[in-house]
Design a protein around this motif. Sequence first.
Motif, PDB file in Angstrom:
ATOM      1  N   ASP A 159     -17.320 -70.611  -9.008  1.00 36.09           N
ATOM      2  CA  ASP A 159     -18.093 -69.404  -9.299  1.00 36.09           C
ATOM      3  C   ASP A 159     -17.916 -69.003 -10.759  1.00 36.09           C
ATOM      4  N   PRO A 160     -18.328 -69.824 -11.704  1.00 38.34           N
ATOM      5  CA  PRO A 160     -18.138 -69.481 -13.115  1.00 38.34           C
ATOM      6  C   PRO A 160     -19.111 -68.381 -13.546  1.00 38.34           C
ATOM      7  N   TYR A 161     -18.834 -67.807 -14.721  1.00 33.07           N
ATOM      8  CA  TYR A 161     -19.763 -66.859 -15.330  1.00 33.07           C
ATOM      9  C   TYR A 161     -20.836 -67.624 -16.104  1.00 33.07           C
ATOM     10  N   VAL A 162     -21.983 -66.995 -16.236  1.00 35.68           N
ATOM     11  CA  VAL A 162     -23.049 -67.594 -17.025  1.00 35.68           C
ATOM     12  C   VAL A 162     -22.554 -67.794 -18.461  1.00 35.68           C
ATOM     13  N   GLN A 163     -22.822 -68.956 -19.021  1.00 39.81           N
ATOM     14  CA  GLN A 163     -22.411 -69.398 -20.348  1.00 39.81           C
ATOM     15  C   GLN A 163     -20.917 -69.671 -20.452  1.00 39.81           C
ATOM     16  N   GLY A 164     -20.195 -69.538 -19.336  1.00 38.71           N
ATOM     17  CA  GLY A 164     -18.785 -69.908 -19.336  1.00 38.71           C
ATOM     18  C   GLY A 164     -18.613 -71.399 -19.074  1.00 38.71           C
ATOM     19  N   MET A 165     -17.471 -71.938 -19.458  1.00 35.17           N
ATOM     20  CA  MET A 165     -17.249 -73.374 -19.336  1.00 35.17           C
ATOM     21  C   MET A 165     -16.751 -73.746 -17.940  1.00 35.17           C
TER      22      MET A 165
END
Length: 615
Positions: free
Chosen positions: A145-151
């Motif tokens: 569940d990453p954040y948008v624009q996160g790696m």
Amino acid sequence: MRFSLRPLLKSTLYALCLVAPLAQAALNARLDRDRVAEGETVQLLLEADGQMSGSPDTGLLEKDFDVLGVASGSQVNIINGKMDARTTWSITLAPKRSGKLNIPSLAVNGERSPPLELQVTDAAISAGPATSVPIFIEAEVDRNDPYVQGMVRYTVRVFHGVDLAEGRLSEPQLDDALVRRLGEDRTYNVERGDRRYRVIERQYAMFPQTSGALHIPAPVLDARVPEQTAGRRSLSEELFRRKPFDNPFFGRSPLGGLFNSTRQIRVRGNALVLDVRPRPDRIAGSQWLPAERLELTESWQPGGGDIRVGDPITRTVTTRALGLTGEQLPDLEVASLDGFKVYPDQPAASTREVDHSIEGEKSRNIAFVPSAPGRFTLPPVRVHWWDTEADRSRLAELPARTVEVLPAAGARDVAAQPPPNVATTAEVSSSKLPPSERASEGGFDSRASVTDNGTAAVSTARTGLWPWLSGALALLWLSTLGLLWRARLSRTERDKDADTGNGRQANARQAQARFLSACRTNDPHLARRSLLDWAAVHWPDDPPAGLEDLAEHLGDSDARQALAELDRALYCQGARSWDGSMLAKHIGTFPKRRGGQERNTPLPDLYPRVHERAT
């Protein structure tokens, strides 16, 4: 002589058989195996009697299979005068799933093949050696569940317990994410169940660009494996002795003829779906920077010493973040500052790989040129970012800095010189004094006289002639002494002024020569320094503090523009090369000093003959 027609008839019949097609029969179909394991390939063979053109339509196979290749061929055999012609097609299929798969009827030139069935067994890993599969692929991510624009770290591992003659692993193709490969492949050995595997691991950095579900397709391995390796040296041992990228898995096989026979395989890994979270509703700052770590650093040039008006100081601010590329980092805003000229450079961004991750860096050089003395405070630098590890907002900050700006070096030197002699700069005529403060030409005023200590002595009443004669003699004696002293003092001052003027002219010529030489060699730093030295000699009472102040002294628009070009060349890194010819053209000499107090003769030109001819 007997002539036989039998050989001629045979030859003619053979030629006709090669040219004329035979009657077509039904299209036959068969599989080289009717039971395979998931990840293995199977050959579908189509055969027709006679010679046929065209190819089978394989579109119906793409529902359950990947079509890896189609090969065709034909042959003609004549046995005991009987001709047999056949056309064959070999289609390599890779099952997309396990279970019972149907191979539909295919058509070639109006003829159709019979449908077939293929049993594909599950490729799940088992602890027992009899059920373990020789090759399989695993794919995983470090967060679902990453954040948008996160790696996101995406890892693919290929496990092979058999030798690979050659192979190619597919690259992830995503429309809504940026994908960057991390480093080189790693190879190592592991044991699963009772079987030993060689593992080839590859990592990627993914940056989702939109929130929501992100589908990562299953990785696919196309490879060739040997049919038999009995009686030969183990190819796994041969592969293990090589560097990871010398392995034929990533290109043309360097093993040459070690394999007598190979077969093609296609192995699929597991697909993944990520739940990409949007940026939080309430975040500090205008930038969205999801990172694992972020820090700000700064450096100053020069690092110490006094700061004076006109001397540039350069502040280099660097932003470094783990889990972001250099292009994702913000450009630091540079605001105007009272008492300073600010010259920011273009930011420089870079990205490098560290510890199976991405670290971005962006730095910017900012030149500050003090324009006035005093105490100034440079504002702090703040960057708000989101800590993806702790899932919270954080602030990276460089504190404010207070600097003390001293007057320019030229102004300090002039202030240290002794003040000019009043007698040499202005002479007051006695005719301009009020009547009460000047003496009559024939003798003392009958009302008052001025003594050496400046006090007024009131004359007494007349006491006869003798006091007058005594006073006249005393006055003549004092006048003679005053004239002698004044003549001597004037001669000394003239000699001193001449020496001072000659020294100033010599210093001016030297500074002017250095300035013109710097213009010819296009050296902006030497040009500025020698130009201000020259101006300090020319205007000793009011030396220019910098180039802008010098432009005010000159009062010429062309000279002002040339000085502005010099100013930009001094404090903007990466600017184009400075051409000093324009500055030398517009500043060959200095005008007379302001205020009408010019005593010394103007500074002579370096090239007087040219000016004489011009006049």
